[in-house]
Scaffold this motif. Sequence first.
Motif, PDB file in Angstrom:
ATOM      1  N   ARG A  44      11.615  -6.845 111.646  1.00 39.20           N
ATOM      2  CA  ARG A  44      11.973  -5.473 111.983  1.00 39.20           C
ATOM      3  C   ARG A  44      11.759  -4.560 110.780  1.00 39.20           C
ATOM      4  O   ARG A  44      11.722  -5.013 109.633  1.00 39.20           O
ATOM      5  CB  ARG A  44      13.437  -5.404 112.433  1.00 39.20           C
ATOM      6  CG  ARG A  44      14.435  -5.727 111.344  1.00 39.20           C
ATOM      7  CD  ARG A  44      15.870  -5.774 111.877  1.00 39.20           C
ATOM      8  NE  ARG A  44      16.839  -5.897 110.810  1.00 39.20           N
ATOM      9  CZ  ARG A  44      17.183  -7.022 110.223  1.00 39.20           C
ATOM     10  NH1 ARG A  44      16.624  -8.147 110.630  1.00 39.20           N
ATOM     11  NH2 ARG A  44      18.074  -7.046 109.244  1.00 39.20           N
ATOM     12  N   SER A  45      11.635  -3.271 111.024  1.00 44.67           N
ATOM     13  CA  SER A  45      11.427  -2.312 109.956  1.00 44.67           C
ATOM     14  C   SER A  45      12.659  -2.237 109.053  1.00 44.67           C
ATOM     15  O   SER A  45      13.785  -2.474 109.497  1.00 44.67           O
ATOM     16  CB  SER A  45      11.131  -0.921 110.530  1.00 44.67           C
ATOM     17  OG  SER A  45       9.957  -0.934 111.307  1.00 44.67           O
ATOM     18  N   LEU A  46      12.417  -1.906 107.793  1.00 43.99           N
ATOM     19  CA  LEU A  46      13.522  -1.730 106.864  1.00 43.99           C
ATOM     20  C   LEU A  46      14.357  -0.528 107.278  1.00 43.99           C
ATOM     21  O   LEU A  46      13.819   0.524 107.603  1.00 43.99           O
ATOM     22  CB  LEU A  46      13.002  -1.510 105.438  1.00 43.99           C
ATOM     23  CG  LEU A  46      12.152  -2.623 104.818  1.00 43.99           C
ATOM     24  CD1 LEU A  46      11.717  -2.214 103.420  1.00 43.99           C
ATOM     25  CD2 LEU A  46      12.916  -3.931 104.767  1.00 43.99           C
ATOM     26  N   TRP A  47      15.673  -0.707 107.254  1.00 43.67           N
ATOM     27  CA  TRP A  47      16.531   0.429 107.558  1.00 43.67           C
ATOM     28  C   TRP A  47      16.963   1.095 106.263  1.00 43.67           C
ATOM     29  O   TRP A  47      16.530   0.719 105.181  1.00 43.67           O
ATOM     30  CB  TRP A  47      17.723   0.001 108.424  1.00 43.67           C
ATOM     31  CG  TRP A  47      18.753  -0.836 107.732  1.00 43.67           C
ATOM     32  CD1 TRP A  47      18.654  -2.156 107.405  1.00 43.67           C
ATOM     33  CD2 TRP A  47      20.039  -0.425 107.285  1.00 43.67           C
ATOM     34  NE1 TRP A  47      19.791  -2.592 106.786  1.00 43.67           N
ATOM     35  CE2 TRP A  47      20.668  -1.545 106.693  1.00 43.67           C
ATOM     36  CE3 TRP A  47      20.744   0.778 107.334  1.00 43.67           C
ATOM     37  CZ2 TRP A  47      21.941  -1.494 106.143  1.00 43.67           C
ATOM     38  CZ3 TRP A  47      22.018   0.819 106.800  1.00 43.67           C
ATOM     39  CH2 TRP A  47      22.600  -0.290 106.209  1.00 43.67           C
ATOM     40  N   ASN A  48      17.791   2.115 106.335  1.00 46.23           N
ATOM     41  CA  ASN A  48      18.081   3.020 105.231  1.00 46.23           C
ATOM     42  C   ASN A  48      18.413   2.318 103.917  1.00 46.23           C
ATOM     43  O   ASN A  48      17.727   2.490 102.908  1.00 46.23           O
ATOM     44  CB  ASN A  48      19.236   3.949 105.641  1.00 46.23           C
ATOM     45  CG  ASN A  48      19.512   5.020 104.616  1.00 46.23           C
ATOM     46  OD1 ASN A  48      18.597   5.431 103.902  1.00 46.23           O
ATOM     47  ND2 ASN A  48      20.744   5.470 104.517  1.00 46.23           N
ATOM     48  N   ASP A  49      19.488   1.514 103.901  1.00 47.37           N
ATOM     49  CA  ASP A  49      19.912   0.856 102.670  1.00 47.37           C
ATOM     50  C   ASP A  49      18.885  -0.169 102.194  1.00 47.37           C
ATOM     51  O   ASP A  49      18.660  -0.319 100.985  1.00 47.37           O
ATOM     52  CB  ASP A  49      21.269   0.179 102.877  1.00 47.37           C
ATOM     53  CG  ASP A  49      22.410   1.024 102.330  1.00 47.37           C
ATOM     54  OD1 ASP A  49      22.139   2.155 101.908  1.00 47.37           O
ATOM     55  OD2 ASP A  49      23.560   0.551 102.326  1.00 47.37           O
ATOM     56  N   GLU A  50      18.288  -0.892 103.131  1.00 49.48           N
ATOM     57  CA  GLU A  50      17.249  -1.852 102.760  1.00 49.48           C
ATOM     58  C   GLU A  50      16.082  -1.145 102.076  1.00 49.48           C
ATOM     59  O   GLU A  50      15.586  -1.588 101.031  1.00 49.48           O
ATOM     60  CB  GLU A  50      16.721  -2.561 104.001  1.00 49.48           C
ATOM     61  CG  GLU A  50      17.565  -3.673 104.544  1.00 49.48           C
ATOM     62  CD  GLU A  50      16.855  -4.364 105.693  1.00 49.48           C
ATOM     63  OE1 GLU A  50      16.528  -5.556 105.545  1.00 49.48           O
ATOM     64  OE2 GLU A  50      16.621  -3.729 106.727  1.00 49.48           O
ATOM     65  N   ALA A  51      15.626  -0.055 102.679  1.00 47.30           N
ATOM     66  CA  ALA A  51      14.487   0.683 102.135  1.00 47.30           C
ATOM     67  C   ALA A  51      14.804   1.229 100.748  1.00 47.30           C
ATOM     68  O   ALA A  51      13.963   1.195  99.843  1.00 47.30           O
ATOM     69  CB  ALA A  51      14.104   1.818 103.082  1.00 47.30           C
ATOM     70  N   ALA A  52      16.028   1.717 100.573  1.00 48.52           N
ATOM     71  CA  ALA A  52      16.427   2.272  99.280  1.00 48.52           C
ATOM     72  C   ALA A  52      16.417   1.192  98.196  1.00 48.52           C
ATOM     73  O   ALA A  52      15.928   1.406  97.076  1.00 48.52           O
ATOM     74  CB  ALA A  52      17.810   2.910  99.388  1.00 48.52           C
ATOM     75  N   LEU A  53      16.946   0.020  98.512  1.00 48.50           N
ATOM     76  CA  LEU A  53      16.948  -1.070  97.535  1.00 48.50           C
ATOM     77  C   LEU A  53      15.539  -1.590  97.303  1.00 48.50           C
ATOM     78  O   LEU A  53      15.163  -1.904  96.164  1.00 48.50           O
ATOM     79  CB  LEU A  53      17.858  -2.204  98.010  1.00 48.50           C
ATOM     80  CG  LEU A  53      18.082  -3.337  96.999  1.00 48.50           C
ATOM     81  CD1 LEU A  53      18.730  -2.808  95.717  1.00 48.50           C
ATOM     82  CD2 LEU A  53      18.951  -4.438  97.607  1.00 48.50           C
ATOM     83  N   ALA A  54      14.745  -1.657  98.367  1.00 54.55           N
ATOM     84  CA  ALA A  54      13.360  -2.134  98.240  1.00 54.55           C
ATOM     85  C   ALA A  54      12.545  -1.227  97.319  1.00 54.55           C
ATOM     86  O   ALA A  54      11.722  -1.716  96.527  1.00 54.55           O
ATOM     87  CB  ALA A  54      12.711  -2.216  99.612  1.00 54.55           C
ATOM     88  N   LEU A  55      12.762   0.073  97.386  1.00 53.96           N
ATOM     89  CA  LEU A  55      12.054   0.997  96.500  1.00 53.96           C
ATOM     90  C   LEU A  55      12.393   0.730  95.040  1.00 53.96           C
ATOM     91  O   LEU A  55      11.520   0.800  94.159  1.00 53.96           O
ATOM     92  CB  LEU A  55      12.404   2.442  96.868  1.00 53.96           C
ATOM     93  CG  LEU A  55      11.758   2.986  98.148  1.00 53.96           C
ATOM     94  CD1 LEU A  55      12.320   4.363  98.494  1.00 53.96           C
ATOM     95  CD2 LEU A  55      10.237   3.062  97.985  1.00 53.96           C
TER      96      LEU A  55
END
Length: 201
Positions: A44-55
């Motif tokens: 599934r696509s990265l959600w808000n917190d996941e995307a922030a940490l991934a960046l």
Amino acid sequence: MQLLHKHNQFIKSINKALFSPQRLPWTIISFGILVRLVQYLYNRSLWNDEAALALNIVNHSYAELLEPLDYDQAAPVGFLFLEKLATQLFGDSEYSLRLFPFLSAIVALFLFYRLAQRCLQPFAVWIALALFSSLHIIVYYATEVKQYSSDVAIAILACLLFIDLSQSKLNYVQVIIYGILGGTLIWFSHSVVFILAGLAL
């Protein structure tokens, strides 16, 4: 009649192979691995917190990961370093970012089984293991680009490592070894501090 007999024999052999007292825990663990694998492959696509940490993981160097993270994120240094290593080895896809949490979730199944064996009666081990393997919230967070699944694995590992301390008298060397172990775990999980404190009490 012969066909019915063969069918019954087949059912009995399946039951013996999968659901005998010796095999049942491994059947449950296999089911737990399967549902986590399905969750991982769903990608599934990265959600808000996941995307922030991934960046933070993708855009920062190892040295920069030691500093306060962007976007109000926080994670243990050991977790961040392993995530960074995964992206360097396999690219910065969702699969790479979720690899360590996924593997942590698999390891947690085996650790939990061992802990349950140490603490529970055999029939209760099966129940506890079935719940742990299939509980929705644990399965969902098994493939989250956050430290949640590794927190679970490390918490169980800490319990296994320190569960017998109250029954043994430690010498100075053992005190140092256990101190190093506890200090190392803290680098990979913030929440394990509370587990270690509870075990110490």
